[in-house]
Each structure stands twice: as C-alpha cells, then as structure tokens.
Scaffold this active site. Sequence first.
Site, PDB file in Angstrom:
ATOM      1  N   SER A   1     -55.209  36.863 -28.154  1.00 50.10           N
ATOM      2  CA  SER A   1     -53.934  36.484 -28.752  1.00 50.10           C
ATOM      3  C   SER A   1     -53.813  37.140 -30.115  1.00 50.10           C
ATOM      4  O   SER A   1     -54.813  37.320 -30.824  1.00 50.10           O
ATOM      5  CB  SER A   1     -53.865  34.957 -28.901  1.00 50.10           C
ATOM      6  OG  SER A   1     -52.825  34.573 -29.778  1.00 50.10           O
TER       7      SER A   1
ATOM      8  N   ARG B   1     -18.948  53.790   6.198  1.00 51.65           N
ATOM      9  CA  ARG B   1     -19.601  54.072   4.914  1.00 51.65           C
ATOM     10  C   ARG B   1     -19.222  52.984   3.923  1.00 51.65           C
ATOM     11  O   ARG B   1     -18.028  52.718   3.725  1.00 51.65           O
ATOM     12  CB  ARG B   1     -19.177  55.431   4.350  1.00 51.65           C
ATOM     13  CG  ARG B   1     -19.867  55.830   3.045  1.00 51.65           C
ATOM     14  CD  ARG B   1     -21.228  56.470   3.292  1.00 51.65           C
ATOM     15  NE  ARG B   1     -21.058  57.830   3.784  1.00 51.65           N
ATOM     16  CZ  ARG B   1     -21.170  58.179   5.065  1.00 51.65           C
ATOM     17  NH1 ARG B   1     -21.471  57.261   5.976  1.00 51.65           N
ATOM     18  NH2 ARG B   1     -21.009  59.426   5.449  1.00 51.65           N
TER      19      ARG B   1
END
Length: 446
Positions: free
Chosen positions: A279, A318
Amino acid sequence: MSPSPTDTGTRGPLLDPVFGAEQLGSALSDRAWIQALLDVEVALTRTAAALGRVDDAHAEAVAAAAAALADELDPAELGRRSAAGGNAVIPLVSLLRERADAPARAVHVGATSQDVLDTALVLLARRAGILVVTYLRSAAASAARLAATHRDTPMVARTLGQQALPTTFGALAATWLLALDDAADDLERVLTRLPAQYGGAAGTLAAVHPDGMAFADTFADQLGLTRPVAPWHTARNPITTLASTLGVAAGAVAKPATDIALMASTEFGEVAEDAPGGSSAMPHKRNPVAAITARAAARRVPGLVSTILSSTDHEFQRAAGAWHAEWETLCDLLRLTGGAAHRLSDSLAGLHVHTDALARNLDLTGGAILAEKVTAALAEHTEDARAVVTEAAVAGVPLDEAPGITAHLAPDEIRRLLDPTRYLGHAADIADRVLAHHDRHTGEKP
C-alpha cells in the site's frame, strides 16, 4: 507513415499489464486489426486466383502491397480516413489498390465491407482466444495442484457468509478446477468453429456467381477458418455464442478470485499470494493483488456480453449500428476475460495455503458447526434434544460441558461427535473425481 506510440494496445500500456492483458493488448491492437484486415483482403485475392478469376501474379502483387502497408500504415491516419464511410475497409481497399501492381478488380473481389470486417474480427478472436484458453488452462493446472495437495486438508465451509460444516481445501480448489476446465474446453470449441464471412453486397454472392459457394469455402480454407453454411451478415450466432462463452469463462475466473480475496483477509488469514501487493500509505498491507485485479477485470465482462446480446437485432441484410457496436465490444471481452484468467493464473501459481489458519477457523465455534450430530445422538435419549443443543450453542457453552447434554452423553463421546475430520463426507472423493476429469482432458498429472 510511422506507427503511433500508442497503437500497441487496445487501452494502452499503462493499464493492460495491471489487468493481465499485456499480450492480449498487442493481439487486439489497432495494428493487429490492420494486419487481420489485410490478411482477409489477401485471402480474397488468392481465392479469386484459385478459381481463375484473377492472375496468380496479381494475387502475389496484392500480397506484397499488403505486407508493405502492414508495416507502414499509421492506424491514426487510417482511422481518420475511416470516419466518412463508417469503417476502415473502405480506405484500406483504396490504399491497397493504389499500391498493388494489379488491376483494381483483383482487390476486394466480390466482397462487401462487412465480409472483411467480420472475417477480420473472427481472425482476431481466434488469435487472441488462443491466449485466453492458455491462461484458463494455466489457472486450471494450478488449481489441480492445490486440489491434489490439499485433498484431505480440513477447513470450514461457509454458506451465506456463515460457517456451515467441515470440508477440505482440496474440495474447494476442485470446484475452481472444474469450472476453469469446462470454460477452457467450451471456449476452445467455439473458437474452432468460428466461420469466415463472405456474401457480397446483399448476401447473395451475386458478384461471383456461379462460383459463390465455392468461393466462400475456398476463402475460409485460405484463412484456416470454418466454412460458412451461408452468409451470416445479420444472423449473429457466431458472435453472440463467442461473447456468451467468454462471459461464462469470466465467471469461472471470478469465483476463485473472490474466494482468494476473502480468504486472504487479515481476519481469515487462510491463504496468501506469493507476491502480495503493498500500500502507498499502509506499510503493513499484503494485498492479494493478482486475485483482486482478476476479479476487477471479470466484473466488467457481463455488461459487455449484454451489449453483444442486445445488438442481435440486425435488420434486413445489413444492420445500421448494431453491427458496428460489436467490434470494440468483442475485443474488450477477449482482453478482459483473458486478462482476468492471466491474473488468476498468477495468483494460483504461487498461492500459499495456511493450514494452521484453516484449522483455527474450523475450530472457531468450538465444535458448534457439528451441533446437528450431537442433536441426533442426544435425540436417542430425550425428545428435547434440539432445544437443549440450541440453548447451549446460543449461550456459547461448549457442548461437551453443557449439563443438559452431558446428562445423557459422555464428554468424550461428544468430543468425538464434534471432530470435524469425522464429518467431511465425500470432500476428498469430490477432489479425486474432479482431478480425474482434469487428467482425462489434459493428459497431465497435477
């Protein structure tokens, strides 16, 4: 044109390594996209040559021009040229026709942009998907080693966040293993079946009639892809099946990652990664970073699967938008699922199992987790057995000292009933069975 410094990853070199996707970032990068698009265009021309529609020399000229463009083309420049038409195929075909010492008809033979983009996406998925499968199998191999090593190592099982009954760490690792093996098998199967796409402008193969079916089959063979039964421009099962399978694989990764993150907490202390993270503010921290980042990557996957599944309504021949939504989404799915599997593999490969902590937590209730066994034995002597045992457990009185129990059962008998190693059920057998299943799939012993 020189490549931009950021075209090596889908999200860049800053975050891809954190989430395990460094190699996948390259496999799915802008430059990888360009290479796949060019591979498809070259395959189209070579297919046309194989069917006598263009000269062999022209096919080689197109291949040479494509190789040069793959090295020289700037993805950013191609992107800018792509905006007007809505996809990169249109400007890429123009560039290829300019560069190739061949007639224009030798490039993009009978194809539409979707043919090239869909097939390129399938190529990318196959290439990146192999990495994802590799990471899943690597994680599975480590889970197998843990299951075998700790086949008989007792620990407490937890249901709904509470201590339940005894199990073994080997049985827990076996649940991880089974899901990872199945996910890898399913993904490999789906990748193998991904088909090429070739249908022409409206999916009728009109531009290459009467050779359309032979052209589509030969085209697929050129790229090592499955032959399509028919054009699938607006029938998106190949894409939705792949996306769903990646979602399942991400879930198989998230389960052990979540278990590890919880078991590595200070209060549990049952496992630790080989290289825990620190940390910036708290020197004492030993974070299970590999499991945490695996979980983080996997958590983003379901939403992306939903995007793919909600884009299946491709209208007519499409789609206007639904098709376009797939490109980046599927690449992100591959990158995140593979990255999660990679980080889980890192976590499992060096996972330390603290058997002393497992034993301590197993004994945390003083045997109360086996109160049902005491209740069953006591019931042979009194009709109030359940109430007597419940009262002692709620009061925190050790069951081998509770007067209402010791009046009927000897303390030694109670302690024998409370021995967790005598109530493991088939935990070890489950581990063995999953390991045998794993061995049949891989041919390896953990």
